[in-house]
Scaffold this motif. Structure first.
Motif, short mmCIF file in Angstrom:
data_model
loop_
_atom_site.label_atom_id
_atom_site.label_comp_id
_atom_site.label_asym_id
_atom_site.label_seq_id
_atom_site.Cartn_x
_atom_site.Cartn_y
_atom_site.Cartn_z
N SER A 54 -7.76 -4.59 3.87
CA SER A 54 -8.88 -5.51 4.01
C SER A 54 -8.59 -6.55 5.09
CB SER A 54 -9.13 -6.20 2.68
OG SER A 54 -10.25 -7.06 2.80
N GLU A 55 -7.30 -6.77 5.32
CA GLU A 55 -6.92 -7.77 6.32
C GLU A 55 -6.65 -7.13 7.67
OE1 GLU A 55 -3.84 -10.22 4.91
OE2 GLU A 55 -4.93 -10.88 3.16
N GLY A 56 -6.90 -5.84 7.76
CA GLY A 56 -6.72 -5.17 9.04
C GLY A 56 -5.36 -4.51 9.17
N ILE A 57 -4.65 -4.46 8.08
CA ILE A 57 -3.33 -3.83 8.12
C ILE A 57 -3.42 -2.40 7.60
CG2 ILE A 57 -0.96 -3.99 7.30
CD1 ILE A 57 -1.40 -6.99 6.93
N GLU A 58 -2.92 -1.49 8.38
CA GLU A 58 -2.98 -0.08 7.97
C GLU A 58 -1.83 0.23 7.01
OE1 GLU A 58 -4.11 2.75 11.19
OE2 GLU A 58 -3.70 1.01 12.43
N VAL A 59 -2.19 0.85 5.93
CA VAL A 59 -1.16 1.20 4.94
C VAL A 59 -1.25 2.69 4.64
CG1 VAL A 59 -0.27 0.77 2.64
CG2 VAL A 59 -1.30 -1.09 3.94
N LYS A 60 -0.12 3.33 4.73
CA LYS A 60 -0.11 4.77 4.46
C LYS A 60 1.09 5.11 3.59
CE LYS A 60 -1.08 9.14 6.40
NZ LYS A 60 -2.10 9.68 7.24
N GLU A 61 0.85 5.77 2.49
CA GLU A 61 1.93 6.18 1.60
C GLU A 61 2.79 4.98 1.21
OE1 GLU A 61 2.48 9.54 0.56
OE2 GLU A 61 0.40 9.45 1.20
N ASN A 62 2.12 3.92 0.78
CA ASN A 62 2.84 2.72 0.34
C ASN A 62 3.66 2.10 1.46
OD1 ASN A 62 1.75 3.52 -2.00
ND2 ASN A 62 3.63 4.22 -2.91
N GLN A 63 3.37 2.50 2.67
CA GLN A 63 4.13 1.96 3.79
C GLN A 63 3.16 1.38 4.82
OE1 GLN A 63 6.80 4.70 5.50
NE2 GLN A 63 7.55 3.28 7.04
N ILE A 64 3.53 0.25 5.40
CA ILE A 64 2.67 -0.40 6.38
C ILE A 64 2.85 0.24 7.76
CG2 ILE A 64 2.17 -2.55 7.57
CD1 ILE A 64 2.96 -4.07 5.14
N VAL A 65 1.73 0.62 8.36
CA VAL A 65 1.78 1.20 9.70
C VAL A 65 1.93 0.08 10.71
CG1 VAL A 65 0.58 2.68 11.34
CG2 VAL A 65 0.27 3.03 8.88
N ASP A 66 2.77 0.30 11.70
CA ASP A 66 3.02 -0.75 12.70
C ASP A 66 3.47 -2.03 12.01
OD1 ASP A 66 2.32 0.95 14.75
OD2 ASP A 66 0.21 0.42 14.57
N PHE A 67 4.34 -1.85 11.09
CA PHE A 67 4.81 -2.97 10.28
C PHE A 67 5.29 -4.13 11.17
CE2 PHE A 67 8.70 -4.83 8.31
CZ PHE A 67 8.02 -5.69 7.47
#
Length: 110
Positions: free
Chosen positions: A86-99
């Motif tokens: 919702s804040e624009g952070i991509e999350v995949k498989e419980n992991q943040i993309v481009d963390f």
DNA sequence: AAGGTGACCGGCC
DNA sequence: TGGCCGGCCACCT
């Protein structure tokens, strides 16, 4: 009488509260600011207590690998992920993309 | 008062 | 990045 800031937890809450929108930080970073890098575990504990407080965006706090380790402690199971997305952070498989891209540390504020 | 616990981190392979 | 091990400190019972 509320003794929040007096506790180790209180400090954690303050730091977490200062996390800007769309940004995430790690337990280690928080612990570092608190002066207890070695006890990053305590930060996790603080978050556990912070669960009762709504002012603490614990969903913006993840571990070093960008994994949503604490998502299990949230109300639902994908609630934390939903909030981050919702804040624009991509999350995949419980992991943040481009963390690293969304990574933010309290030190930045200083 | 003592022991157990934990939403971790760093080092090593 | 992934798995395992040791350290570390405050909170809870």
């Amino acid at each position: 009488m509320p003794e929040l800031n007096d506790n180790f937890f209180g400090k954690v809450y303050e730091v977490v509260r200062q996390i800007p929108y769309g940004k995430v930080t790690t337990y280690g970073a928080i612990a570092k600011v608190l002066g207890t890098v070695r006890s990053a575990r305590m930060v996790g504990w603080a978050m556990n207590a912070s669960h009762n407080l709504e002012d603490v965006p614990a969903h913006r706090v993840v571990n070093k690998k960008g994994l949503l380790t604490g998502k299990h402690h949230f109300d639902g199971t994908n609630l934390m992920q939903q909030l981050l997305e919702s804040e624009g952070i991509e999350v995949k498989e419980n992991q943040i993309v481009d963390f690293q891209k969304h990574f933010w540390t309290p030190e930045m504020k200083l």
